[in-house]
Design a protein around this motif. Structure first.
Motif: not given
Length: 143
Positions: A75-103
């Motif tokens: 993983g990244p060696e340096k600390p990450m910035p504090a992420f804004p709340n809207d990235l949580r929703r975006l990450a959730d949507e992106a992860l749902a796409r990855v989970i649903s794409d078994e190919a």
């Protein structure tokens, strides 16, 4: 592609993304993560950046209540910035796409013997990232 682990940074592509984030200036890291997540959500067909999206989602989940810290040498060696709340929703949507794409990333990430662990890791991230349900008062209390 080299794969060695079912974790979010357990393949060459995800580890390279972590290195890119680590080398980037602090103020650019959020934009790199947002870009990968947005392109994954908007992708049609093959998820070209699915591995990076999983890594990005793990970084965001680490900052959420119940999230696990990133504890891997890949993983990244340096600390990450504090992420804004809207990235949580975006990450959730992106992860749902990855989970649903078994190919896509699922078929390339791990050996079939490790697929269940990889899927459990993604499900855990997805659970942490899912926005909490809105609280709705059951009764209107007047004082």
């Amino acid at each position: 592609m080299g794969t060695w682990d079912a974790g979010p940074f357990g393949n060459d592509t995800a580890a390279d993304f972590a290195n890119t984030l680590g080398d980037a200036k602090l103020e650019v890291r959020e934009a790199l993560i947002r870009g990968v997540l947005t392109r994954t959500v908007d992708a049609t067909g093959w998820l070209a950046e699915g591995e990076e999206a999983v890594a990005a989602a793990a970084l965001i989940a680490a900052q959420c209540p119940g999230g696990d810290p990133i504890d891997t040498p890949y993983g990244p060696e340096k600390p990450m910035p504090a992420f804004p709340n809207d990235l949580r929703r975006l990450a959730d949507e992106a992860l749902a796409r990855v989970i649903s794409d078994e190919a896509g990333p699922a078929s390339n990430w791990v050996d079939p013997a490790d697929w269940k662990q990889w899927r459990a890791n993604l499900t855990r991230l997805h659970t942490v990232l899912a926005p909490p349900p809105p609280s709705i008062p059951l009764f209107d209390v007047e004082q």
